[in-house]
Scaffold this active site. Sequence first.
Site, PDB file in Angstrom:
ATOM      1  N   GLN A  61       2.711  10.227   1.040  1.00  0.00           N
ATOM      2  CA  GLN A  61       4.595   9.726   1.112  1.00  0.00           C
ATOM      3  C   GLN A  61       4.615   9.823  -0.547  1.00  0.00           C
ATOM      4  O   GLN A  61       6.660   9.392  -0.484  1.00  0.00           O
ATOM      5  CB  GLN A  61       4.521   7.682   0.885  1.00  0.00           C
ATOM      6  N   CYS A  73       7.621  -0.443   6.199  1.00  0.00           N
ATOM      7  CA  CYS A  73       6.469   1.155   6.065  1.00  0.00           C
ATOM      8  C   CYS A  73       7.789   1.197   4.785  1.00  0.00           C
ATOM      9  O   CYS A  73       8.544   1.172   4.970  1.00  0.00           O
ATOM     10  CB  CYS A  73       6.520   2.273   6.152  1.00  0.00           C
ATOM     11  N   LEU A  74       6.834   1.797   3.947  1.00  0.00           N
ATOM     12  CA  LEU A  74       8.118   1.460   2.281  1.00  0.00           C
ATOM     13  C   LEU A  74       8.547   3.565   2.704  1.00  0.00           C
ATOM     14  O   LEU A  74       9.826   3.588   2.612  1.00  0.00           O
ATOM     15  CB  LEU A  74       7.394   2.162   1.286  1.00  0.00           C
ATOM     16  N   HIS A 105      -1.338   7.517   7.722  1.00  0.00           N
ATOM     17  CA  HIS A 105      -1.172   8.041   7.101  1.00  0.00           C
ATOM     18  C   HIS A 105      -1.665   9.428   5.975  1.00  0.00           C
ATOM     19  O   HIS A 105      -0.899  10.668   6.265  1.00  0.00           O
ATOM     20  CB  HIS A 105      -0.317   7.382   5.373  1.00  0.00           C
ATOM     21  N   GLY A 146       0.931  -0.500  -0.296  1.00  0.00           N
ATOM     22  CA  GLY A 146       0.000   0.118  -0.174  1.00  0.00           C
ATOM     23  C   GLY A 146       0.796   1.579   0.314  1.00  0.00           C
ATOM     24  O   GLY A 146       1.936   1.171   0.540  1.00  0.00           O
ATOM     25  N   HIS A 157      -3.290   1.059   8.114  1.00  0.00           N
ATOM     26  CA  HIS A 157      -2.114   1.659   8.036  1.00  0.00           C
ATOM     27  C   HIS A 157      -1.937   2.827   7.119  1.00  0.00           C
ATOM     28  O   HIS A 157      -1.068   4.052   7.032  1.00  0.00           O
ATOM     29  CB  HIS A 157      -1.179   0.625   7.288  1.00  0.00           C
ATOM     30  N   GLU A 158      -2.456   3.040   5.830  1.00  0.00           N
ATOM     31  CA  GLU A 158      -2.633   3.505   4.981  1.00  0.00           C
ATOM     32  C   GLU A 158      -3.474   5.136   5.465  1.00  0.00           C
ATOM     33  O   GLU A 158      -2.967   6.798   5.254  1.00  0.00           O
ATOM     34  CB  GLU A 158      -2.800   3.044   3.538  1.00  0.00           C
TER      35      GLU A 158
HETATM   36 NI    NI Z   1       3.528   3.083   5.272  1.00  0.00          NI
END
Ligand code: NI
Length: 170
Positions: free
Chosen positions: A51, A90-91, A136, A46, A132-133
């Site tokens: 981000q 997380c990316l 963000h 995701g 999670h998203e």
């Molecule tokens: Ni993340």
Amino acid sequence: MAARTILEFPHPILRRKAKKVRRIDESVHALADDLLDTLREVGGVGLAANQIGDLRRVIVIDIPEEDDPRVYVNPEIVHREGEREVTEACLSVPGYHGTIKRAIWVKARGLDRSSNVFRITADGLLAQALEHEIDHLDGILYFDHLEAHQSLARNETGREEEDDMESVAV
Ligand code: NI
């Protein structure tokens, strides 16, 4: 459409609250396509608009077993039920993972990219990715959910690929 650079912690945009999309126009479609291209390039589950440096409430989620990735605009969690421990990554926080608590299942709603209202009940990876998203979009990172005595673990060098399989990079 293009893959964009994923901003990494402590970039300040990751701590900003994204704004509601008022109208799903071409620029929102372009943002969704960029998110999808970026997610595809890195192979994550995701990605949220923050981000890639865009403060509009748009997320994409690509569950490995599903055919098509999901695009959600103005998504919100309207109900959470239960509690479970998950290993998460997380990316925007590369090289680390952590064990946190997430809901067993959630109800979420918002708009899809055709401006249709969606309402879903999700469990498993989809529930985790939604939490999670949407976090963000509110400037919240997964490690904010660690308890006081807990800290993130560093991925083992040379095992990053396998660690990513064990912990979900969302
Ligand atoms: Ni993340």
